[in-house]
Design a protein around this motif. Structure first.
Motif, PDB file in Angstrom:
ATOM      1  N   GLN A 103       1.200 -52.375   3.594  1.00 12.23           N
ATOM      2  CA  GLN A 103       0.021 -52.360   4.453  1.00 12.23           C
ATOM      3  C   GLN A 103       0.202 -51.316   5.555  1.00 12.23           C
ATOM      4  O   GLN A 103       1.232 -51.284   6.216  1.00 12.23           O
ATOM      5  CB  GLN A 103      -0.198 -53.741   5.077  1.00 12.23           C
ATOM      6  CG  GLN A 103      -1.432 -53.849   5.967  1.00 12.23           C
ATOM      7  CD  GLN A 103      -2.728 -53.832   5.185  1.00 12.23           C
ATOM      8  OE1 GLN A 103      -2.715 -54.005   3.962  1.00 12.23           O
ATOM      9  NE2 GLN A 103      -3.829 -53.588   5.844  1.00 12.23           N
ATOM     10  N   VAL A 104      -0.781 -50.466   5.717  1.00 10.09           N
ATOM     11  CA  VAL A 104      -0.732 -49.433   6.740  1.00 10.09           C
ATOM     12  C   VAL A 104      -1.265 -50.014   8.047  1.00 10.09           C
ATOM     13  O   VAL A 104      -2.303 -50.676   8.070  1.00 10.09           O
ATOM     14  CB  VAL A 104      -1.578 -48.216   6.325  1.00 10.09           C
ATOM     15  CG1 VAL A 104      -1.591 -47.173   7.433  1.00 10.09           C
ATOM     16  CG2 VAL A 104      -1.025 -47.616   5.036  1.00 10.09           C
ATOM     17  N   GLN A 105      -0.566 -49.756   9.127  1.00 10.15           N
ATOM     18  CA  GLN A 105      -1.021 -50.225  10.436  1.00 10.15           C
ATOM     19  C   GLN A 105      -1.211 -49.039  11.366  1.00 10.15           C
ATOM     20  O   GLN A 105      -0.386 -48.122  11.377  1.00 10.15           O
ATOM     21  CB  GLN A 105      -0.016 -51.199  11.033  1.00 10.15           C
ATOM     22  CG  GLN A 105       0.050 -52.522  10.284  1.00 10.15           C
ATOM     23  CD  GLN A 105       0.944 -53.531  10.961  1.00 10.15           C
ATOM     24  OE1 GLN A 105       1.956 -53.171  11.548  1.00 10.15           O
ATOM     25  NE2 GLN A 105       0.575 -54.791  10.884  1.00 10.15           N
ATOM     26  N   LEU A 106      -2.295 -49.075  12.137  1.00  5.52           N
ATOM     27  CA  LEU A 106      -2.593 -48.033  13.096  1.00  5.52           C
ATOM     28  C   LEU A 106      -2.660 -48.652  14.483  1.00  5.52           C
ATOM     29  O   LEU A 106      -3.274 -49.711  14.667  1.00  5.52           O
ATOM     30  CB  LEU A 106      -3.941 -47.364  12.785  1.00  5.52           C
ATOM     31  CG  LEU A 106      -4.016 -46.388  11.605  1.00  5.52           C
ATOM     32  CD1 LEU A 106      -3.919 -47.113  10.280  1.00  5.52           C
ATOM     33  CD2 LEU A 106      -5.298 -45.583  11.671  1.00  5.52           C
ATOM     34  N   VAL A 107      -2.063 -47.985  15.437  1.00  7.04           N
ATOM     35  CA  VAL A 107      -2.062 -48.474  16.814  1.00  7.04           C
ATOM     36  C   VAL A 107      -2.469 -47.343  17.742  1.00  7.04           C
ATOM     37  O   VAL A 107      -1.791 -46.310  17.799  1.00  7.04           O
ATOM     38  CB  VAL A 107      -0.686 -49.022  17.227  1.00  7.04           C
ATOM     39  CG1 VAL A 107      -0.720 -49.488  18.678  1.00  7.04           C
ATOM     40  CG2 VAL A 107      -0.257 -50.162  16.310  1.00  7.04           C
ATOM     41  N   GLU A 108      -3.573 -47.555  18.457  1.00  7.04           N
ATOM     42  CA  GLU A 108      -4.028 -46.560  19.423  1.00  7.04           C
ATOM     43  C   GLU A 108      -3.451 -46.847  20.803  1.00  7.04           C
ATOM     44  O   GLU A 108      -3.179 -48.006  21.142  1.00  7.04           O
ATOM     45  CB  GLU A 108      -5.556 -46.556  19.553  1.00  7.04           C
ATOM     46  CG  GLU A 108      -6.312 -46.317  18.265  1.00  7.04           C
ATOM     47  CD  GLU A 108      -6.711 -47.602  17.574  1.00  7.04           C
ATOM     48  OE1 GLU A 108      -7.651 -47.599  16.773  1.00  7.04           O
ATOM     49  OE2 GLU A 108      -6.055 -48.642  17.840  1.00  7.04           O
ATOM     50  N   SER A 109      -3.299 -45.801  21.577  1.00  9.17           N
ATOM     51  CA  SER A 109      -2.864 -45.956  22.966  1.00  9.17           C
ATOM     52  C   SER A 109      -3.365 -44.764  23.762  1.00  9.17           C
ATOM     53  O   SER A 109      -3.822 -43.766  23.194  1.00  9.17           O
ATOM     54  CB  SER A 109      -1.340 -46.059  23.072  1.00  9.17           C
ATOM     55  OG  SER A 109      -0.726 -44.891  22.566  1.00  9.17           O
ATOM     56  N   GLY A 110      -3.284 -44.881  25.084  1.00  5.37           N
ATOM     57  CA  GLY A 110      -3.632 -43.763  25.949  1.00  5.37           C
ATOM     58  C   GLY A 110      -4.972 -43.885  26.642  1.00  5.37           C
ATOM     59  O   GLY A 110      -5.345 -43.009  27.424  1.00  5.37           O
ATOM     60  N   SER A 132      -0.706 -44.087  16.297  1.00  3.66           N
ATOM     61  CA  SER A 132       0.549 -44.197  15.571  1.00  3.66           C
ATOM     62  C   SER A 132       0.288 -44.873  14.229  1.00  3.66           C
ATOM     63  O   SER A 132      -0.329 -45.940  14.181  1.00  3.66           O
ATOM     64  CB  SER A 132       1.551 -45.012  16.388  1.00  3.66           C
ATOM     65  OG  SER A 132       2.748 -45.199  15.688  1.00  3.66           O
ATOM     66  N   ILE A 133       0.759 -44.253  13.151  1.00  2.44           N
ATOM     67  CA  ILE A 133       0.479 -44.729  11.795  1.00  2.44           C
ATOM     68  C   ILE A 133       1.778 -45.145  11.146  1.00  2.44           C
ATOM     69  O   ILE A 133       2.718 -44.346  11.047  1.00  2.44           O
ATOM     70  CB  ILE A 133      -0.203 -43.622  10.972  1.00  2.44           C
ATOM     71  CG1 ILE A 133      -1.464 -43.134  11.677  1.00  2.44           C
ATOM     72  CG2 ILE A 133      -0.518 -44.116   9.561  1.00  2.44           C
ATOM     73  CD1 ILE A 133      -2.079 -41.904  11.052  1.00  2.44           C
ATOM     74  N   SER A 134       1.834 -46.383  10.677  1.00  3.85           N
ATOM     75  CA  SER A 134       3.052 -46.876  10.043  1.00  3.85           C
ATOM     76  C   SER A 134       3.153 -46.363   8.620  1.00  3.85           C
ATOM     77  O   SER A 134       2.180 -45.895   8.029  1.00  3.85           O
ATOM     78  CB  SER A 134       3.065 -48.404  10.030  1.00  3.85           C
ATOM     79  OG  SER A 134       2.051 -48.883   9.174  1.00  3.85           O
ATOM     80  N   GLY A 135       4.344 -46.448   8.069  1.00  2.00           N
ATOM     81  CA  GLY A 135       4.529 -46.083   6.676  1.00  2.00           C
ATOM     82  C   GLY A 135       5.042 -44.668   6.509  1.00  2.00           C
ATOM     83  O   GLY A 135       4.985 -43.849   7.424  1.00  2.00           O
TER      84      GLY A 135
END
Length: 121
Positions: free
Chosen positions: A1-8, A23-26
């Motif tokens: 499973q791909v996870q994306l996390v935004e910040s800033g 940030s993109i996992s995998g």
């Protein structure tokens, strides 16, 4: 499973600049097209900019010249740089990724949870 996390995200004054991170996992990061979307209160989510795996970008007309998408030396991270912020840029910003889908439509398979940007006049 791909996870994306935004910040800033944050609160800025009109005319200022902001850089958002996704940030993109995998380990298949390089294969993805990544898009940035925003959703203002009471409005639909709209695509603002995207970049395919070859580095080709697509902009919405409303953000040309002010929004830039790029990758940097930090692995698995895509950035959205915003200049000359306007109050109408206020909203929740989401990044999205997909191997097959690209562009400013909402057909991406993977989405982050969003980061809030508030621009005051």
């Amino acid at each position: 499973q791909v996870q994306l996390v935004e910040s800033g995200g944050g609160s800025v004054q009109a005319g200022g600049s902001l850089t958002l991170s996704c940030s993109i996992s995998g380990n298949t990061y390089a294969r993805y097209c990544v898009g940035w979307f925003r959703q203002a209160p009471g409005k639909e989510r709209e695509g603002v900019i995207s970049m395919n795996r070859d580095g080709i970008t697509t902009h919405a007309d409303s953000v040309k010249g002010r929004f830039n998408i790029y990758k940097d030396s930090v692995p698995n991270t895509v950035y959205l740089q915003i200049h000359s912020l306007r109050p109408e840029d206020t909203g929740t910003y989401y990044c999205a990724a997909d191997i097959h889908f690209c562009g400013l439509g909402r057909g991406y398979a993977y989405w982050g949870q969003g980061t809030q940007v508030t621009v005051s006049s």
